[in-house]
Design an enzyme around this catalytic site. Sequence first.
Site, PDB file in Angstrom:
ATOM      1  N   LYS A  13      18.175  29.109  -1.983  1.00 34.97           N
ATOM      2  CA  LYS A  13      17.060  29.850  -1.380  1.00 34.97           C
ATOM      3  C   LYS A  13      17.133  31.328  -1.757  1.00 34.97           C
ATOM      4  O   LYS A  13      16.145  31.941  -2.143  1.00 34.97           O
ATOM      5  CB  LYS A  13      17.088  29.710   0.160  1.00 34.97           C
ATOM      6  CG  LYS A  13      17.088  28.259   0.635  1.00 34.97           C
ATOM      7  CD  LYS A  13      17.080  28.149   2.158  1.00 34.97           C
ATOM      8  CE  LYS A  13      18.314  28.694   2.859  1.00 34.97           C
ATOM      9  NZ  LYS A  13      19.570  27.964   2.547  1.00 34.97           N
ATOM     10  N   ARG A  88      14.392  27.392  11.057  1.00 37.39           N
ATOM     11  CA  ARG A  88      15.581  26.555  10.934  1.00 37.39           C
ATOM     12  C   ARG A  88      15.714  25.561  12.070  1.00 37.39           C
ATOM     13  O   ARG A  88      16.662  24.780  12.092  1.00 37.39           O
ATOM     14  CB  ARG A  88      16.797  27.459  10.995  1.00 37.39           C
ATOM     15  CG  ARG A  88      17.552  27.591   9.713  1.00 37.39           C
ATOM     16  CD  ARG A  88      18.561  28.670   9.957  1.00 37.39           C
ATOM     17  NE  ARG A  88      19.718  28.517   9.159  1.00 37.39           N
ATOM     18  CZ  ARG A  88      19.947  29.233   8.061  1.00 37.39           C
ATOM     19  NH1 ARG A  88      19.071  30.087   7.626  1.00 37.39           N
ATOM     20  NH2 ARG A  88      21.058  29.070   7.406  1.00 37.39           N
ATOM     21  N   ARG A 128      30.674  31.351  -4.529  1.00 33.46           N
ATOM     22  CA  ARG A 128      29.682  32.449  -4.450  1.00 33.46           C
ATOM     23  C   ARG A 128      30.374  33.793  -4.249  1.00 33.46           C
ATOM     24  O   ARG A 128      31.335  33.917  -3.489  1.00 33.46           O
ATOM     25  CB  ARG A 128      28.724  32.193  -3.287  1.00 33.46           C
ATOM     26  CG  ARG A 128      27.791  33.387  -3.059  1.00 33.46           C
ATOM     27  CD  ARG A 128      26.614  33.046  -2.214  1.00 33.46           C
ATOM     28  NE  ARG A 128      26.957  32.554  -0.911  1.00 33.46           N
ATOM     29  CZ  ARG A 128      26.056  32.117  -0.038  1.00 33.46           C
ATOM     30  NH1 ARG A 128      24.776  32.113  -0.357  1.00 33.46           N
ATOM     31  NH2 ARG A 128      26.440  31.680   1.135  1.00 33.46           N
ATOM     32  N   ARG A 161      31.349  36.125   1.124  1.00 31.75           N
ATOM     33  CA  ARG A 161      30.763  36.238   2.465  1.00 31.75           C
ATOM     34  C   ARG A 161      31.728  35.689   3.506  1.00 31.75           C
ATOM     35  O   ARG A 161      32.433  34.719   3.245  1.00 31.75           O
ATOM     36  CB  ARG A 161      29.448  35.441   2.509  1.00 31.75           C
ATOM     37  CG  ARG A 161      28.227  36.319   2.533  1.00 31.75           C
ATOM     38  CD  ARG A 161      26.949  35.572   2.333  1.00 31.75           C
ATOM     39  NE  ARG A 161      26.676  34.524   3.295  1.00 31.75           N
ATOM     40  CZ  ARG A 161      25.526  33.847   3.340  1.00 31.75           C
ATOM     41  NH1 ARG A 161      24.552  34.132   2.489  1.00 31.75           N
ATOM     42  NH2 ARG A 161      25.347  32.902   4.228  1.00 31.75           N
ATOM     43  N   ARG A 172      28.440  24.735   8.757  1.00 30.19           N
ATOM     44  CA  ARG A 172      27.040  25.084   8.435  1.00 30.19           C
ATOM     45  C   ARG A 172      26.280  23.859   7.926  1.00 30.19           C
ATOM     46  O   ARG A 172      25.102  23.683   8.226  1.00 30.19           O
ATOM     47  CB  ARG A 172      26.997  26.222   7.406  1.00 30.19           C
ATOM     48  CG  ARG A 172      27.365  27.575   8.024  1.00 30.19           C
ATOM     49  CD  ARG A 172      27.817  28.584   6.982  1.00 30.19           C
ATOM     50  NE  ARG A 172      26.823  28.903   6.005  1.00 30.19           N
ATOM     51  CZ  ARG A 172      27.108  29.350   4.765  1.00 30.19           C
ATOM     52  NH1 ARG A 172      28.373  29.524   4.397  1.00 30.19           N
ATOM     53  NH2 ARG A 172      26.145  29.616   3.938  1.00 30.19           N
TER      54      ARG A 172
HETATM   55  P1  AP5 Z   1      22.237  30.887  -2.851  1.00 31.84           P
HETATM   56  O1  AP5 Z   1      20.969  31.164  -3.598  1.00 31.84           O
HETATM   57  O2  AP5 Z   1      22.989  32.056  -2.310  1.00 31.84           O
HETATM   58  O3  AP5 Z   1      21.974  29.769  -1.734  1.00 31.84           O
HETATM   59  P2  AP5 Z   1      21.257  29.872  -0.320  1.00 31.84           P
HETATM   60  O4  AP5 Z   1      20.442  28.621  -0.163  1.00 31.84           O
HETATM   61  O5  AP5 Z   1      20.547  31.175  -0.183  1.00 31.84           O
HETATM   62  O6  AP5 Z   1      22.539  29.775   0.597  1.00 31.84           O
HETATM   63  P3  AP5 Z   1      22.944  30.574   1.911  1.00 31.84           P
HETATM   64  O7  AP5 Z   1      24.381  30.233   2.130  1.00 31.84           O
HETATM   65  O8  AP5 Z   1      22.587  32.017   1.820  1.00 31.84           O
HETATM   66  O9  AP5 Z   1      22.088  29.866   2.949  1.00 31.84           O
HETATM   67  P4  AP5 Z   1      22.370  29.798   4.434  1.00 31.84           P
HETATM   68  O10 AP5 Z   1      21.135  29.125   4.859  1.00 31.84           O
HETATM   69  O11 AP5 Z   1      23.638  29.154   4.847  1.00 31.84           O
HETATM   70  O12 AP5 Z   1      22.626  31.321   4.826  1.00 31.84           O
HETATM   71  P5  AP5 Z   1      21.713  32.415   5.527  1.00 31.84           P
HETATM   72  O13 AP5 Z   1      22.073  33.699   4.924  1.00 31.84           O
HETATM   73  O14 AP5 Z   1      20.288  32.000   5.581  1.00 31.84           O
HETATM   74  O15 AP5 Z   1      23.189  30.047  -3.830  1.00 31.84           O
HETATM   75  C1  AP5 Z   1      24.506  29.678  -3.432  1.00 31.84           C
HETATM   76  C2  AP5 Z   1      25.462  29.810  -4.631  1.00 31.84           C
HETATM   77  O16 AP5 Z   1      25.049  28.879  -5.640  1.00 31.84           O
HETATM   78  C3  AP5 Z   1      25.442  31.191  -5.314  1.00 31.84           C
HETATM   79  O17 AP5 Z   1      26.729  31.515  -5.726  1.00 31.84           O
HETATM   80  C4  AP5 Z   1      24.509  31.002  -6.523  1.00 31.84           C
HETATM   81  O18 AP5 Z   1      24.859  31.875  -7.586  1.00 31.84           O
HETATM   82  C5  AP5 Z   1      24.781  29.548  -6.880  1.00 31.84           C
HETATM   83  N1  AP5 Z   1      23.605  28.906  -7.476  1.00 31.84           N
HETATM   84  C6  AP5 Z   1      22.291  29.134  -7.165  1.00 31.84           C
HETATM   85  N2  AP5 Z   1      21.495  28.352  -7.934  1.00 31.84           N
HETATM   86  C7  AP5 Z   1      22.335  27.602  -8.713  1.00 31.84           C
HETATM   87  C8  AP5 Z   1      22.123  26.612  -9.712  1.00 31.84           C
HETATM   88  N3  AP5 Z   1      20.889  26.222 -10.050  1.00 31.84           N
HETATM   89  N4  AP5 Z   1      23.200  26.048 -10.291  1.00 31.84           N
HETATM   90  C9  AP5 Z   1      24.466  26.429  -9.946  1.00 31.84           C
HETATM   91  N5  AP5 Z   1      24.738  27.389  -9.025  1.00 31.84           N
HETATM   92  C10 AP5 Z   1      23.680  27.958  -8.407  1.00 31.84           C
HETATM   93  O19 AP5 Z   1      22.254  32.351   7.029  1.00 31.84           O
HETATM   94  C11 AP5 Z   1      23.543  32.776   7.393  1.00 31.84           C
HETATM   95  C12 AP5 Z   1      23.727  32.643   8.885  1.00 31.84           C
HETATM   96  O20 AP5 Z   1      22.792  33.492   9.581  1.00 31.84           O
HETATM   97  C13 AP5 Z   1      23.479  31.242   9.471  1.00 31.84           C
HETATM   98  O21 AP5 Z   1      24.634  30.431   9.399  1.00 31.84           O
HETATM   99  C14 AP5 Z   1      23.085  31.592  10.915  1.00 31.84           C
HETATM  100  O22 AP5 Z   1      24.234  31.893  11.702  1.00 31.84           O
HETATM  101  C15 AP5 Z   1      22.284  32.869  10.759  1.00 31.84           C
HETATM  102  N6  AP5 Z   1      20.838  32.607  10.585  1.00 31.84           N
HETATM  103  C16 AP5 Z   1      20.091  32.913   9.484  1.00 31.84           C
HETATM  104  N7  AP5 Z   1      18.812  32.524   9.679  1.00 31.84           N
HETATM  105  C17 AP5 Z   1      18.754  31.966  10.913  1.00 31.84           C
HETATM  106  C18 AP5 Z   1      17.715  31.346  11.656  1.00 31.84           C
HETATM  107  N8  AP5 Z   1      16.459  31.232  11.172  1.00 31.84           N
HETATM  108  N9  AP5 Z   1      18.016  30.859  12.892  1.00 31.84           N
HETATM  109  C19 AP5 Z   1      19.261  30.981  13.415  1.00 31.84           C
HETATM  110  N10 AP5 Z   1      20.300  31.541  12.748  1.00 31.84           N
HETATM  111  C20 AP5 Z   1      20.046  32.026  11.499  1.00 31.84           C
END
Ligand code: AP5
Length: 215
Positions: A13, A88, A128, A161, A172
């Site tokens: 994402k 979410r 990552r 992270r 997660r």
């Molecule tokens: P990346 O693009 O970083 O993946 P992502 O889907 O953004 O993963 P996140 O871990 O950021 O998602 P998340 O939903 O857990 O975290 P968030 O910050 O939203 O890619 C991942 C890795 O893969 C990278 O190293 C990248 O280089 C690599 N990659 C990408 N594409 C690739 C490909 N095609 N091939 C190979 N490698 C690839 O949330 C964090 C925390 O915040 C949550 O746990 C929660 O506590 C809180 N939070 C956030 N939003 C909410 C909400 N709406 N409600 C409640 N709590 C929330």
Amino acid sequence: MRLILLGAPGSGKGTQGPILAERFDVPVISTGDILRAAVAEQSKMGQQAKSYMDKGELVPDEVIIGIMQERLAMDDAQNGFILDGFPRTTPQAEALSQMLRETFSVAIDNVINLEVSEEELVDRLGGRRVCSQCGATFHIEAAPPKQEDICDRCGGKLVQRDDDKRDTILKRMQVFREQTSPLVTYYDDQGLLCTVRATGSVDQISTGILSAIGK
Ligand code: AP5
Ligand code: ZN
């Protein structure tokens, strides 16, 4: 364009969001980034959020919905947006629809469901690295920086992270399965869901997303 990026942790994402945002000239709104900025500022909300984030749990719906009400009211979101990490939970999805309908008289155009196997997700998150200055994302094998631990874009230091530790990653994933994956059916029932197989190169996936939404 009003797009939701739905997908498990590590599904890409945060990688695809900025590419789509540039293509459609709209902002990416990432609740994870907003929360991490609040944690870094040590605001009261940030301190509360950190305790959930470090455990891999979701921050309570009312906090997130309040943040998004403010963010979606900003000028730059009036012509569209890419949502990364929100909604979410079903209450968040319902609040979003209501907010868009009642306050802005608009609706979501598409929901992109990024599909990746759980095994690959764990590898992606374990490898990552993110820039401590500009937030750019890298992967030690799939998208390595030119110089080890240094950001290609700004020269900042790359870090892991706090929630990318193995136990937190697994938590997660569980939270995603239990609380977020019901949104796949929720949006499919509304005819908004486009499922995209999100393995392969970053460019291939961007092309897959654009073709899934007819662009
Ligand atoms: P990346 O693009 O970083 O993946 P992502 O889907 O953004 O993963 P996140 O871990 O950021 O998602 P998340 O939903 O857990 O975290 P968030 O910050 O939203 O890619 C991942 C890795 O893969 C990278 O190293 C990248 O280089 C690599 N990659 C990408 N594409 C690739 C490909 N095609 N091939 C190979 N490698 C690839 O949330 C964090 C925390 O915040 C949550 O746990 C929660 O506590 C809180 N939070 C956030 N939003 C909410 C909400 N709406 N409600 C409640 N709590 C929330
Ligand atoms: Zn950087």
